[in-house]
Design a protein around this motif. Structure first.
Motif, PDB file in Angstrom:
ATOM      1  N   PHE A   1       6.030 -25.597  25.715  1.00 33.94           N
ATOM      2  CA  PHE A   1       6.623 -25.872  26.370  1.00 33.94           C
ATOM      3  C   PHE A   1       6.623 -27.191  27.175  1.00 33.94           C
ATOM      4  CE2 PHE A   1       4.819 -27.362  30.247  1.00 33.94           C
ATOM      5  CZ  PHE A   1       4.722 -25.621  31.426  1.00 33.94           C
TER       6      PHE A   1
ATOM      7  N   LEU B   1       9.801 -18.202  31.132  1.00 34.04           N
ATOM      8  CA  LEU B   1       9.189 -17.077  30.989  1.00 34.04           C
ATOM      9  C   LEU B   1       8.803 -16.172  29.133  1.00 34.04           C
ATOM     10  CD1 LEU B   1       7.842 -14.598  33.178  1.00 34.04           C
ATOM     11  CD2 LEU B   1      10.956 -14.055  32.883  1.00 34.04           C
TER      12      LEU B   1
ATOM     13  N   VAL C   1       8.305 -18.434  27.290  1.00 30.11           N
ATOM     14  CA  VAL C   1       7.434 -18.814  26.080  1.00 30.11           C
ATOM     15  C   VAL C   1       5.767 -18.282  27.254  1.00 30.11           C
ATOM     16  CG1 VAL C   1       6.318 -21.495  26.409  1.00 30.11           C
ATOM     17  CG2 VAL C   1       8.714 -21.190  26.004  1.00 30.11           C
ATOM     18  N   GLY C   2       5.931 -17.730  28.270  1.00 29.36           N
ATOM     19  CA  GLY C   2       4.706 -17.018  28.285  1.00 29.36           C
ATOM     20  C   GLY C   2       4.849 -15.970  27.950  1.00 29.36           C
ATOM     21  N   TYR C   3       5.292 -15.253  28.104  1.00 26.18           N
ATOM     22  CA  TYR C   3       4.698 -13.702  26.765  1.00 26.18           C
ATOM     23  C   TYR C   3       4.401 -14.343  26.119  1.00 26.18           C
ATOM     24  CZ  TYR C   3       7.048 -10.147  29.910  1.00 26.18           C
ATOM     25  OH  TYR C   3       7.661  -9.777  31.014  1.00 26.18           O
TER      26      TYR C   3
ATOM     27  N   TYR D   1       2.464 -17.160  25.283  1.00 25.99           N
ATOM     28  CA  TYR D   1       1.275 -17.315  24.809  1.00 25.99           C
ATOM     29  C   TYR D   1       0.361 -16.613  25.190  1.00 25.99           C
ATOM     30  CZ  TYR D   1      -2.316 -19.678  27.415  1.00 25.99           C
ATOM     31  OH  TYR D   1      -3.571 -20.324  27.135  1.00 25.99           O
ATOM     32  N   ILE D   2       0.990 -15.643  26.366  1.00 29.26           N
ATOM     33  CA  ILE D   2       0.427 -14.260  26.632  1.00 29.26           C
ATOM     34  C   ILE D   2      -0.225 -13.367  24.955  1.00 29.26           C
ATOM     35  CG2 ILE D   2       0.174 -11.694  27.230  1.00 29.26           C
ATOM     36  CD1 ILE D   2       1.185 -12.622  29.507  1.00 29.26           C
TER      37      ILE D   2
ATOM     38  N   LEU E   1       0.958 -22.894  22.096  1.00 32.75           N
ATOM     39  CA  LEU E   1       2.246 -22.886  22.771  1.00 32.75           C
ATOM     40  C   LEU E   1       2.900 -24.080  21.816  1.00 32.75           C
ATOM     41  CD1 LEU E   1       1.145 -23.570  26.292  1.00 32.75           C
ATOM     42  CD2 LEU E   1       2.815 -22.437  25.626  1.00 32.75           C
TER      43      LEU E   1
ATOM     44  N   PHE F   1       3.438 -15.171  37.729  1.00 31.95           N
ATOM     45  CA  PHE F   1       3.292 -14.586  36.281  1.00 31.95           C
ATOM     46  C   PHE F   1       2.360 -16.002  35.878  1.00 31.95           C
ATOM     47  CE2 PHE F   1       4.933 -15.224  32.477  1.00 31.95           C
ATOM     48  CZ  PHE F   1       4.355 -13.440  31.860  1.00 31.95           C
ATOM     49  N   TYR F   2       2.728 -17.222  35.038  1.00 35.49           N
ATOM     50  CA  TYR F   2       1.780 -17.452  34.952  1.00 35.49           C
ATOM     51  C   TYR F   2       0.447 -17.853  34.882  1.00 35.49           C
ATOM     52  CZ  TYR F   2       4.873 -20.228  31.441  1.00 35.49           C
ATOM     53  OH  TYR F   2       5.153 -19.949  30.012  1.00 35.49           O
TER      54      TYR F   2
END
Lengths: 496, 131
Positions: free
Chosen positions: A134, A178, A180-182, A184-185, A190, B51-52
């Motif tokens: 991030f 986006l 990086v978001g996936y 993280y999920i 991170l 989304f986040y």
């Protein structure tokens, strides 16, 4: 002291950016020395880091003492240990030569220009040094936003071209975010090393696949990989020459570094090349990028725009080399980050010197320049030889590794594209040399001026340029050492 | 069919962010006015921020301030009771980035307007080609 190099590298230019903007209000003459001092510290620390990495191996620097994965850590291994000195040196050399350009073109904007310049270098160095996915996004945006500011200071068309770059750049950065978001999920982390540790059991997950593809598309947008390259030529051409000779060598190359970091560290080559069977398609895209870059460059009657299309083709070299999926290709791609940053800097600084003296960069402005500016033109010859790939300049060696990689991967299309692009580069540059050497000098307003006298750019612009030209040959001569002592360790053992 | 509806409803936050993102992308590609494109860009960024934020949610979770935190260090923290604050904190940074991008984009739009006296892209391109 040397323990703090990773922090100094980024913090010193970041803080000095504020001092420069204050100095801009008080006394404009202080801006340039502060910027030079700040970037000198960065150059010093980045070389210090490279030598520490060579002696001790990977360095982990915990910012503020918070250990990862909670805190942000800077990781310096052989890959970014090599890229950091290149970024900081290119920035410093170009900064020295930019002083006269700034004084000539926008003397009232000295403070803002150097503030943005130093902030941009902060962002680029941060992208390279950080070990947090991030944090990388934030620094990416720092580098991009300051880059928009710098590119918009230019000709009349510069703001429009920059706005188009801003749309594309923002989409690219958002895609990366986006992805990086996936990640993280699915991993809850991170930190790049931590993500890499947690990913292998879930390589089959669709979310990981989506994260990888979205990140890649974002990074390709930012580096102007072929179908996504449309913003680059105009944005770089219409900008002022001091900004374009900073941004053209560094931004695309740093983004290629991010791509290689994603492949090698976060997702590991096994996932990128084996689990996900798209590498062949990507190499073919790179082939199209190289061929189209070369063809579009041929169509230009304008030196600076021609060079921007060469940048597009060079991005194809590096992406293709990295995605060949073997050791030689990856070595060539990493080596080409170094070489291409230096040779792009060389030719764009030449354009800077020409614009400073002749006030134009179309082919008809170049007539008779070999007599008028022999040192600048000498540097152009060396830079052009390197882009074409003539030994002993460094461009030859990275192209050699790329071709060897293409042959051992059995990808003859990529090999042909590399050779085709070299041949086109020969045509491109010898056409320029012909105009510069044989046609008599005509000044900008069209009267023929037959004075044969030398009218070279100032020493502060010629001297850094000659250093770059010398470095092109030196890096070429020491390629063996760079590959054997640095790049060999940057690529994981698992890659054959 | 019911299967499809239940997957859509169960993951409605993803559908909302994708829809918003596509609206933003549509505006950036199709709109002729530069400011409308910039608005599209901002919608695009906001979609990712939403989304986040949505991925930090937990069923029945409350705001991440530890109950009985003071003076009771031995108290066990039930992470399940609190929503995940990390994505929210990340998005503070992303919001700042979004605002900065918007500012730079609008500044460029002003410069373009001063140069060409219009913000319609086709008119600007006609002027550029005419020169």
């Amino acid at each position: 002291m040397s323990e703090q190099y990773p922090a100094l590298l980024v913090v010193v230019p970041l803080l000095s950016a504020f001092f420069i903007s204050i100095a801009g209000w008080i006394n404009k003459r202080w801006c340039f020395p502060i910027a030079v001092a700040a970037l000198s510290v960065s150059v010093w620390s980045s070389f210090g880091l490279l030598f520490r990495v060579l002696n001790e191996g990977v360095i982990v620097y915990k910012l503020g003492g918070w250990s990862p994965p909670m805190g942000i850590a800077y990781y310096i291994d052989y890959l970014n240990g090599l890229v950091l000195p290149v970024v900081s040196t290119v920035a410093l050399l170009n900064l020295i030569s930019s002083k006269r350009i700034v004084d000539q073109q926008f003397p009232d904007k000295t403070g803002p220009f150097y503030t943005l310049y130093v902030l941009m270098v902060t962002g680029l160095l941060g992208i390279v040094v950080t070990g947090d996915a991030f944090n990388l996004y934030v620094l990416l945006e720092i580098a991009a936003l300051t880059g928009y500011g710098l590119l918009a200071m230019g000709e009349e068309r510069a703001p429009l071209a920059t706005l188009n770059y801003l749309y594309m750049g923002t989409i690219g950065a958002c895609f990366y975010l986006l992805g990086v978001g996936y990640l993280y999920i699915v991993t809850g982390s991170l930190n790049m090393v931590d993500i890499a540790r947690l990913l292998p059991p879930i390589y089959q997950s669709k979310a990981v696949l989506a994260a990888f593809i979205i990140c890649m598309v974002g990074v390709w947008l930012k580096m102007a990989f072929f179908p996504l390259h449309a913003w680059l030529p105009n944005a770089y051409t219409y900008a002022n020459s001091a900004a374009s000779s900073l941004i053209a060598p560094l931004v695309t190359k740093v983004m290629v570094y991010v791509m290689i970091r994603l492949i090698l560290t976060i997702f590991t080559p096994k996932f990128a090349f084996t689990t996900l069977a798209v590498s062949n398609a990507v190499v073919w895209l790179a082939v199209i990028a190289i061929v189209m870059g070369a063809v579009l460059a041929l169509a230009e009657r304008n030196l600076k725009k021609m060079l921007t299309y060469i940048v597009v083709a060079e991005v194809g070299y590096m992406v293709g080399g990295a995605w060949l999926g073997n050791r030689d290709g990856m070595t060539g791609a990493i080596l080409h980050i170094v070489n291409d940053a230096l040779m792009t800097l060389c030719v764009f600084m030449v354009v800077g010197n020409i614009v400073y003296k002749v006030k134009g960069y179309a082919f008809e402005d170049l007539k008779g320049l070999f007599r008028k500016m022999p040192f600048t033109m000498g540097a152009l010859v060396i830079g052009a030889m390197s882009i074409i790939g003539v030994p002993p300049t460094c461009g030859f060696f990275s192209k050699w590794y790329l071709i060897v990689g293409a042959i051992s991967a059995g990808h003859y299309g990529f090999m042909t594209a590399l050779i085709f692009s070299s041949l086109v580069n020969v045509v491109l540059f010898f056409r320029v040399f012909e105009i510069c050497y044989f046609e008599p000098f005509a000044d900008h307003h069209g009267h023929n001026n037959h004075s044969e006298g030398m009218d070279e750019a100032p020493v502060t612009m010629v001297f850094p340029l000659l250093i770059v030209a010398a470095v092109l040959i030196l890096v070429g001569l020491y390629t063996g050492d760079i590959v054997n002592h640095v790049i060999r360790f940057a690529i994981p053992e698992a890659m054959a | 069919m019911t299967d499809l509806i239940s997957t859509v409803v169960a993951k409605y936050n993803y559908w909302i962010y994708i829809t918003l993102m596509m609206i933003g992308l549509y505006a950036m590609i199709v709109k002729n006015n530069l400011v409308k494109k910039i608005v599209g860009m901002n919608i695009f960024q906001t979609a990712i921020i939403l989304f986040y934020v949505s991925i930090g949610v937990k069923k029945g979770g409350t705001i991440p301030i530890i109950e009985h935190g003071h003076g009771q260090e031995n108290h066990v923290v039930h992470a399940v009771d609190y929503i995940n604050p990390l994505p929210h904190v990340l998005m503070l940074t992303a919001i700042v980035v979004g605002v900065a991008t918007l500012g730079v984009a609008l500044a460029l739009a002003i410069k373009i307007y001063n140069n060409y006296n219009t913000l319609e892209e086709d008119e600007i391109l006609a002027q550029v080609r005419g020169k």
